[in-house]
Design a protein around this motif. Structure first.
Motif, PDB file in Angstrom:
ATOM      1  N   UNK A 152      53.065  39.321  41.578  1.00 43.82           N
ATOM      2  CA  UNK A 152      54.013  38.258  41.914  1.00 43.82           C
ATOM      3  C   UNK A 152      53.614  36.951  41.240  1.00 43.82           C
ATOM      4  N   UNK A 153      52.311  36.679  41.224  1.00 44.59           N
ATOM      5  CA  UNK A 153      51.872  35.430  40.621  1.00 44.59           C
ATOM      6  C   UNK A 153      51.949  35.471  39.100  1.00 44.59           C
ATOM      7  N   UNK A 154      51.684  36.619  38.500  1.00 42.52           N
ATOM      8  CA  UNK A 154      51.794  36.743  37.051  1.00 42.52           C
ATOM      9  C   UNK A 154      53.251  36.564  36.615  1.00 42.52           C
ATOM     10  N   UNK A 155      54.166  37.173  37.349  1.00 43.98           N
ATOM     11  CA  UNK A 155      55.592  37.041  37.049  1.00 43.98           C
ATOM     12  C   UNK A 155      56.033  35.586  37.189  1.00 43.98           C
ATOM     13  N   UNK A 156      55.645  34.949  38.295  1.00 45.27           N
ATOM     14  CA  UNK A 156      56.014  33.553  38.515  1.00 45.27           C
ATOM     15  C   UNK A 156      55.436  32.662  37.417  1.00 45.27           C
ATOM     16  N   UNK A 157      54.216  32.961  37.001  1.00 49.16           N
ATOM     17  CA  UNK A 157      53.586  32.198  35.921  1.00 49.16           C
ATOM     18  C   UNK A 157      54.402  32.272  34.640  1.00 49.16           C
ATOM     19  N   UNK A 158      54.880  33.460  34.294  1.00 50.61           N
ATOM     20  CA  UNK A 158      55.651  33.619  33.057  1.00 50.61           C
ATOM     21  C   UNK A 158      56.976  32.859  33.122  1.00 50.61           C
ATOM     22  N   UNK A 168      38.018  42.997  46.449  1.00 49.73           N
ATOM     23  CA  UNK A 168      38.928  42.332  47.394  1.00 49.73           C
ATOM     24  C   UNK A 168      39.087  40.834  47.143  1.00 49.73           C
ATOM     25  N   UNK A 169      38.096  40.218  46.465  1.00 42.18           N
ATOM     26  CA  UNK A 169      38.226  38.789  46.187  1.00 42.18           C
ATOM     27  C   UNK A 169      38.031  38.458  44.714  1.00 42.18           C
ATOM     28  N   UNK A 170      38.265  39.467  43.845  1.00 40.90           N
ATOM     29  CA  UNK A 170      38.031  39.268  42.409  1.00 40.90           C
ATOM     30  C   UNK A 170      38.925  38.159  41.841  1.00 40.90           C
ATOM     31  N   UNK A 171      40.218  38.195  42.176  1.00 40.70           N
ATOM     32  CA  UNK A 171      41.123  37.173  41.626  1.00 40.70           C
ATOM     33  C   UNK A 171      40.747  35.781  42.106  1.00 40.70           C
ATOM     34  N   UNK A 224      45.916  29.709  44.314  1.00 42.31           N
ATOM     35  CA  UNK A 224      46.741  30.733  43.668  1.00 42.31           C
ATOM     36  C   UNK A 224      45.986  32.049  43.556  1.00 42.31           C
ATOM     37  N   UNK A 225      44.676  31.966  43.290  1.00 43.42           N
ATOM     38  CA  UNK A 225      43.872  33.179  43.242  1.00 43.42           C
ATOM     39  C   UNK A 225      43.808  33.860  44.593  1.00 43.42           C
ATOM     40  N   UNK A 233      47.415  28.237  36.260  1.00 42.11           N
ATOM     41  CA  UNK A 233      46.717  28.528  37.512  1.00 42.11           C
ATOM     42  C   UNK A 233      47.235  29.804  38.161  1.00 42.11           C
ATOM     43  N   UNK A 234      48.542  30.007  38.099  1.00 47.27           N
ATOM     44  CA  UNK A 234      49.139  31.190  38.719  1.00 47.27           C
ATOM     45  C   UNK A 234      48.662  32.471  38.036  1.00 47.27           C
ATOM     46  N   UNK A 235      48.569  32.433  36.712  1.00 47.83           N
ATOM     47  CA  UNK A 235      48.180  33.639  35.967  1.00 47.83           C
ATOM     48  C   UNK A 235      46.679  33.852  35.964  1.00 47.83           C
TER      49      UNK A 235
END
Length: 443
Positions: free
Chosen positions: A74-80, A365-368, A63-64, A117-119
């Motif tokens: 997109x992943x934060x929204x999906x997580x919520x 570029x790879x922080x998340x 997910x990261x 995991x998504x958030x």
């Protein structure tokens, strides 16, 4: 930057709103008791938490990577959205069929792990990179301090109200005032904290939808398959980088040890408070006291994390944590709350230290993805300690009579495992660190 200037940065503002609402769960003060009142057993509770951790392990790093390639928003929204669904499931599940209840909670734990995991990493990366684009990344520790204070302030109200919602005597007065029949047991009121949490989940969704991110360009050969391959490639490359970078690797190892051990204990804190003879109505006051402690000491935590030499910081925190777990294992009535409060301060300070040093030594570029590895290592540890503790508790409880178990003597006896577990792993990691550090300085 001043506080006003920090809050004027949209992504930072919505990051603070998302974090403070995402974890504002009214049933946390009575988490273990809630599961038991739904009809689950203590062993089922332990295994459901292992499933939760396993789900995050499987979903965390991919997910990261998707956050870094497809887009973090997109992943934060999906997580919520997933968070809202998983809370709704336990809010409305009928309790007549124990098998159905277990299955619903099993799905709930999977969805909860997926949402986490998504958030994980994506919301933090959005906020941090926004500051970095403005040349203000050095204020990130202050943002974390603000986040702690906001979350703790919200936590005061959530824990006080959540515990009160679960106290039969208090809710009897509320019901009578509203003209309803008074509840007779916690089973009659157990859904109320869940309903309240479902409402707060809408605030997390609002914050997620309002975060901003520049559109990600898909790889030149485009398409979902190419993007998936790019995400998995980034995951693999980031994993190799973490393993080959001792500074980052040891920070993550120490983080995982401190975090997953404390999280396992704090997950069961309602059972611990009950075992040391604290009435349910006071669980909220304890939670509020913890939040107040975080507000007052957040600045001190930040200063310790920024000013102390990393080696000295880790050593001091490690020794303090060992002493705290030993104190907890004594099971002192009433006074047993004090080491729980100390543990909260230690973990709060450790989290600021970890986030500060990890973000400082990670490229944008790879922080998340790297932050997702942080979550991955935590959840691997959490799953391990969950299985080990469930097995150890079963062995310990076999030595006690039913009357002693009802008095929670077996539970208190099992708490010494936290001291031995943490001490063994802290010493093992530190020996490995010492050997590596002699060859080439790490921190």
């Amino acid at each position: 930057m001043t506080l006003r200037e920090i809050l004027h940065v949209p992504n930072v503002r919505y990051f603070l709103m998302f974090r403070s609402s995402y974890f504002a769960r009214f049933y946390y003060p009575v988490f273990t008791l809630l599961y038991l009142d739904y009809g689950l057993t203590l062993s089922q509770f332990a295994m459901l938490n292992v499933v939760w951790a396993a789900t995050i392990v499987l979903a965390e790093v991919p997910s990261g990577a998707f956050a870094d390639t497809l887009g973090r928003k997109k992943l934060v929204v999906l997580s919520s959205i997933v968070m809202f669904i998983e809370i709704a499931m336990i809010a409305f599940v009928p309790t007549g069929n124990p098998t159905l209840v277990f299955v619903v909670f099993l799905v709930n734990r999977v969805l909860s792990g997926l949402a986490m995991a998504l958030a994980s990493g994506a919301d933090e990366a959005l906020a941090y990179d926004t500051l970095k684009e403005q040349g203000q990344e050095e204020v990130w520790p202050r943002v974390l301090q603000i986040q702690l204070r906001i979350s703790s302030t919200v936590g005061i109200f959530v824990t006080l109200i959540g515990a009160a919602m679960y106290d039969v005597n208090f809710m009897a007065h509320v019901y009578q005032f509203l003209g309803f029949a008074a509840p007779e047991s916690t089973q009659d009121i157990m859904r109320i904290p869940v309903y309240a949490t479902l409402f707060v989940a809408l605030i997390a969704m609002y914050a997620a939808f309002n975060m901003r991110e520049e559109k990600k360009g898909l790889p030149s050969d485009s398409g979902k398959l190419a993007t998936t391959i790019a995400s998995l490639k980034l995951t693999l490359n980031t994993g190799k980088w973490v393993l080959s970078t001792p500074y980052v690797l040891f920070i993550l190892l120490y983080y995982s040890l401190f975090e997953h051990t404390s999280r396992m204990f704090l997950t069961m804190n309602s059972q611990y408070y009950r075992a040391i003879d604290i009435p349910i109505i006071y669980f909220g006051f304890i939670g509020a006291g913890i939040s107040l402690l975080q507000i007052v000491l957040a600045g001190q935590s930040r200063r310790l994390a920024e000013s102390m030499a990393p080696k000295s910081f880790i050593l001091v925190m490690g020794l303090a944590t060992m002493a705290t777990y030993f104190w907890i294992s004594l099971g002192w009535s009433i006074y047993g709350v004090i080491p729980a409060l100390i543990l909260i301060f230690i973990i709060m300070t450790m989290n600021i230290f970890i986030s500060y040093h990890l973000n400082k030594n990670t490229e944008s570029h790879n922080r998340a993805t790297v932050l997702s590895f942080k979550g991955l290592m935590f959840n691997l540890g959490y799953g391990l300690i969950g299985v080990l503790y469930a097995y150890y508790y079963k062995l310990v409880s076999e030595r006690y009579t039913e009357e002693q178990i009802e008095q929670h003597i077996d539970f208190i006896a099992s708490l010494s495992s936290f001291f031995y577990y943490f001490t063994f792993l802290f010493v093992a990691i530190s020996i490995l660190f010492y050997v590596k550090d002699r060859k080439a300085p790490i921190l």
